[in-house]
Design a protein around this motif. Structure first.
Motif, PDB file in Angstrom:
ATOM      1  N   ASP A 275      15.100  37.768  22.438  1.00 28.24           N
ATOM      2  CA  ASP A 275      14.464  36.374  22.549  1.00 28.24           C
ATOM      3  C   ASP A 275      13.005  36.465  22.240  1.00 28.24           C
ATOM      4  N   ASN A 276      12.251  37.555  22.455  1.00 30.61           N
ATOM      5  CA  ASN A 276      11.013  37.532  21.944  1.00 30.61           C
ATOM      6  C   ASN A 276      10.933  37.618  20.381  1.00 30.61           C
ATOM      7  N   LYS A 277      11.865  38.247  19.758  1.00 28.87           N
ATOM      8  CA  LYS A 277      11.695  38.095  18.262  1.00 28.87           C
ATOM      9  C   LYS A 277      12.292  36.552  17.941  1.00 28.87           C
ATOM     10  N   SER A 278      13.048  35.873  18.805  1.00 29.15           N
ATOM     11  CA  SER A 278      13.164  34.581  18.132  1.00 29.15           C
ATOM     12  C   SER A 278      12.161  33.707  18.397  1.00 29.15           C
ATOM     13  N   ARG A 279      11.346  33.836  19.406  1.00 31.67           N
ATOM     14  CA  ARG A 279      10.332  33.010  19.563  1.00 31.67           C
ATOM     15  C   ARG A 279       9.143  33.106  18.649  1.00 31.67           C
ATOM     16  N   GLN A 280       9.180  34.533  18.114  1.00 29.78           N
ATOM     17  CA  GLN A 280       8.182  34.942  16.974  1.00 29.78           C
ATOM     18  C   GLN A 280       8.497  34.180  15.788  1.00 29.78           C
ATOM     19  N   LYS A 281       9.810  34.363  15.234  1.00 26.35           N
ATOM     20  CA  LYS A 281      10.182  33.575  14.079  1.00 26.35           C
ATOM     21  C   LYS A 281       9.995  32.242  14.018  1.00 26.35           C
ATOM     22  N   MET A 282      10.401  31.317  15.445  1.00 25.88           N
ATOM     23  CA  MET A 282      10.189  30.122  15.570  1.00 25.88           C
ATOM     24  C   MET A 282       8.712  29.671  15.573  1.00 25.88           C
ATOM     25  N   GLU A 283       7.764  30.460  15.905  1.00 23.71           N
ATOM     26  CA  GLU A 283       6.261  30.373  15.665  1.00 23.71           C
ATOM     27  C   GLU A 283       5.773  30.527  14.295  1.00 23.71           C
ATOM     28  N   ASP A 284       6.524  31.637  13.603  1.00 27.37           N
ATOM     29  CA  ASP A 284       6.131  31.762  12.037  1.00 27.37           C
ATOM     30  C   ASP A 284       6.374  30.380  11.378  1.00 27.37           C
ATOM     31  N   LEU A 399      -5.866  29.964  24.447  1.00 28.72           N
ATOM     32  CA  LEU A 399      -5.735  28.737  23.813  1.00 28.72           C
ATOM     33  C   LEU A 399      -4.785  28.885  22.414  1.00 28.72           C
ATOM     34  N   ALA A 400      -4.557  29.967  21.926  1.00 30.71           N
ATOM     35  CA  ALA A 400      -3.395  30.076  20.631  1.00 30.71           C
ATOM     36  C   ALA A 400      -2.053  29.872  21.324  1.00 30.71           C
ATOM     37  N   LYS A 401      -1.919  30.446  22.511  1.00 33.54           N
ATOM     38  CA  LYS A 401      -0.570  30.206  23.238  1.00 33.54           C
ATOM     39  C   LYS A 401      -0.328  28.873  23.732  1.00 33.54           C
ATOM     40  N   LYS A 402      -1.448  28.243  24.273  1.00 32.45           N
ATOM     41  CA  LYS A 402      -1.518  26.847  24.479  1.00 32.45           C
ATOM     42  C   LYS A 402      -1.094  25.788  23.325  1.00 32.45           C
ATOM     43  N   VAL A 403      -1.647  26.041  22.312  1.00 32.25           N
ATOM     44  CA  VAL A 403      -1.410  25.491  20.905  1.00 32.25           C
ATOM     45  C   VAL A 403       0.262  25.765  20.710  1.00 32.25           C
ATOM     46  N   MET A 404       0.682  26.843  20.769  1.00 33.55           N
ATOM     47  CA  MET A 404       1.926  27.126  20.081  1.00 33.55           C
ATOM     48  C   MET A 404       2.977  26.473  21.234  1.00 33.55           C
ATOM     49  N   ASP A 405       2.664  26.668  22.430  1.00 31.61           N
ATOM     50  CA  ASP A 405       3.656  25.896  23.428  1.00 31.61           C
ATOM     51  C   ASP A 405       3.542  24.396  23.326  1.00 31.61           C
ATOM     52  N   PHE A 406       2.564  23.877  22.899  1.00 33.52           N
ATOM     53  CA  PHE A 406       2.235  22.488  22.727  1.00 33.52           C
ATOM     54  C   PHE A 406       3.210  22.206  21.350  1.00 33.52           C
ATOM     55  N   LEU A 407       3.051  22.479  20.571  1.00 34.96           N
ATOM     56  CA  LEU A 407       3.795  22.599  19.132  1.00 34.96           C
ATOM     57  C   LEU A 407       5.278  22.656  19.283  1.00 34.96           C
ATOM     58  N   MET A 408       5.692  23.716  20.162  1.00 31.69           N
ATOM     59  CA  MET A 408       7.245  24.098  20.366  1.00 31.69           C
ATOM     60  C   MET A 408       7.668  23.148  21.239  1.00 31.69           C
ATOM     61  N   ASP A 409       6.915  22.267  22.181  1.00 34.19           N
ATOM     62  CA  ASP A 409       7.527  21.206  23.197  1.00 34.19           C
ATOM     63  C   ASP A 409       7.887  19.994  22.150  1.00 34.19           C
ATOM     64  N   PHE A 410       7.163  19.802  20.834  1.00 32.54           N
ATOM     65  CA  PHE A 410       7.493  18.578  20.066  1.00 32.54           C
ATOM     66  C   PHE A 410       8.214  19.132  18.867  1.00 32.54           C
ATOM     67  N   ALA A 411       8.620  20.241  18.754  1.00 35.48           N
ATOM     68  CA  ALA A 411       9.645  20.783  17.847  1.00 35.48           C
ATOM     69  C   ALA A 411      10.737  20.463  17.911  1.00 35.48           C
ATOM     70  N   ILE A 412      11.591  19.977  16.657  1.00 35.31           N
ATOM     71  CA  ILE A 412      12.989  19.822  16.867  1.00 35.31           C
ATOM     72  C   ILE A 412      13.662  20.955  16.307  1.00 35.31           C
ATOM     73  N   THR A 413      14.566  21.473  17.068  1.00 36.69           N
ATOM     74  CA  THR A 413      15.157  22.986  17.044  1.00 36.69           C
ATOM     75  C   THR A 413      16.778  22.803  16.709  1.00 36.69           C
ATOM     76  N   GLN A 414      17.159  23.706  15.807  1.00 41.19           N
ATOM     77  CA  GLN A 414      18.535  23.951  15.543  1.00 41.19           C
ATOM     78  C   GLN A 414      19.000  25.470  15.640  1.00 41.19           C
ATOM     79  N   GLU A 415      19.902  25.597  16.347  1.00 39.17           N
ATOM     80  CA  GLU A 415      20.306  27.172  16.741  1.00 39.17           C
ATOM     81  C   GLU A 415      20.857  27.634  15.187  1.00 39.17           C
ATOM     82  N   THR A 416      20.242  28.841  14.989  1.00 35.94           N
ATOM     83  CA  THR A 416      20.771  29.654  13.753  1.00 35.94           C
ATOM     84  C   THR A 416      20.979  31.094  14.095  1.00 35.94           C
TER      85      THR A 416
END
Length: 427
Positions: A275-284, A399-416
């Motif tokens: 799950d952590n790897k998944s989060r990192q790939k999404m952030e990348d 702050l870096a984490k808050k930025v990423m959390d903010f962006l992730m909240d608005f992101a449109i995701t599809q399972e892969t």
């Protein structure tokens, strides 16, 4: 003070400044007063050496110091007035002394002005991996191996061996061992994922005293292009510990008492890693998309700083390995430069997002750190809170984490899957 500011490009500028003698005089006076207070000269009390004597003995250097200070203070004032965010050390390219003062020209890097693009609603893949029973058993086998016992053996028969080897550099011109280079010893655990495949294959079935030649550059990008004679000195086989309830109790300090409980916990931990790897790939993916949206050149000063940081990390990673100290920005720079540019651009974009969205570090963001410090160091809550809030490394990470959390909240995701292929819907 007269100035002529030229913006060469978005991240690079040139500045020419005229300073009159009247403007320079306060800097001369301050420099000589400071020197007078500190100069200890025979025949004079400290602080009482005449200015004219100081000028005669040290005038050339003190005048240069005065001008350097005047240039520095002038730059601060100009950059502040013109709202220029300069980075690095400006480079003086020309300095002219005139009867009525000086004229200097310098070049500087600056933070570029750019407009934020729409960073909300970015489409990204969400990699999904569900841990299998087979993976759990493989992880348990690895744990049992790591807690096993070592036995000296004559021959390497499989990956469950630690091989101590001697590395001797081969002279390219003669093909023989270069005796001027110090031989190095290291241990190789064949079961490690970091061991190069060719090295692992070469060691299998060898005995103590056997040797072969090996060039790591043929297997790993960035490794030194040198051939080494690898000689086996000692071989130890790892015999895994038996998987029993008693082992589980000892290994987990009685947190778990049975092999079944341990299997379940191991599955949870493996899933968390995926799950952590998944989060990192999404952030990348988010960072890559946002960086590609913004077409600007980052300051060369910051890019070079990032490159040096990457090289320092590589040197630390290979610390103790042959020729690790020869890893330099020059030898790695070309390959690492795209990553350095991406890193710097994202840092600059991230700062603008933080400012635009009004993101701040709040007490709730560091509550767990406060509690940890209260339990491990002396001090009251408010003192610890202020200390954490003043630590730029800590607040920067928050702050870096808050930025990423903010962006992730608005992101449109599809399972892969983890190769980026869309997952088939289950019936």
């Amino acid at each position: 003070m007269e100035k002529n500011l030229t913006i060469i490009d978005a991240s690079h500028g040139q500045l020419t400044v005229d300073l009159s003698n009247n403007e320079l005089q306060p800097y001369y006076e301050k420099t000589y007063r400071d020197a007078q207070r500190n100069i200890d000269l025979k025949g004079f009390r400290k602080g009482k050496v005449p200015i004219n004597l100081i000028k005669k003995m040290f005038g050339k250097q003190l005048d240069a110091d005065s001008i350097e200070e005047a240039i520095s203070e002038s730059l601060k004032k100009i950059f502040s007035e013109d709202k220029i965010k300069a980075v690095g050390q400006p480079k003086v390219t020309k300095l002219d002394h005139k009867d009525d003062g000086i004229t200097f020209t310098l070049e500087f890097d600056k933070i570029p002005d750019f407009e934020l693009k729409d960073y909300r609603g970015i489409s990204i893949g969400e990699p999904v991996h569900r841990v299998t029973d087979e993976e759990v058993e493989e992880e348990i086998a690895r744990i049992l191996l790591n807690n096993g016992t070592l036995h000296l053996v004559e021959q390497v028969s499989d990956e469950n061996h630690i091989v101590q080897v001697t590395l001797e550099e081969i002279d390219k011109s003669t093909g023989e061992v270069d005796k001027s280079q110090k031989a190095q010893e290291t241990s190789v655990f064949l079961g490690s994922e970091t061991v190069l495949p060719e090295l692992k294959t070469s060691l299998i079935n060898l005995k103590a005293g056997d040797s072969f030649n090996f060039n790591p550059a043929a297997q790993e990008v960035g490794a030194p292009d040198k051939t080494f004679k690898v000689t086996v000195k000692e071989i130890q086989q790892i015999v895994p510990v038996e998987f029993t309830n008693e082992f589980v109790k000892n290994y987990t300090s009685n947190k778990f008492v049975s092999t079944e409980e341990f299997r379940e916990e191991t599955g949870f931990q493996l899933q968390e890693k995926w799950d952590n790897k998944s989060r990192q790939k999404m952030e990348d993916q988010l960072v890559d998309s946002i960086v590609q949206m913004h077409d600007f050149e980052p300051p060369e000063t910051l890019v070079n700083t990032a490159l040096q940081s990457f090289v320092d990390n590589i040197k630390e990673q290979y610390k103790g390995q042959p020729n690790a100290e020869q890893f330099t920005v020059e030898s790695f720079g070309e390959g690492l430069r795209p990553l350095a540019i991406r890193t710097v651009k994202w840092d600059l974009i991230q700062e603008k997002i933080i400012e635009k969205e009004g993101l701040e570090v709040e007490d709730t963001d560091i509550e767990s750190l406060i509690e940890y410090n209260l339990q491990n160091i002396k001090g009251d809550r408010e003192t610890i809170r202020k200390s954490l809030m003043s630590n730029h490394n800590i607040t920067g990470r928050v702050l870096a984490k808050k930025v990423m959390d903010f962006l992730m909240d608005f992101a449109i995701t599809q399972e892969t899957d983890f190769d980026g292929n869309p997952l088939e819907e289950e019936d």
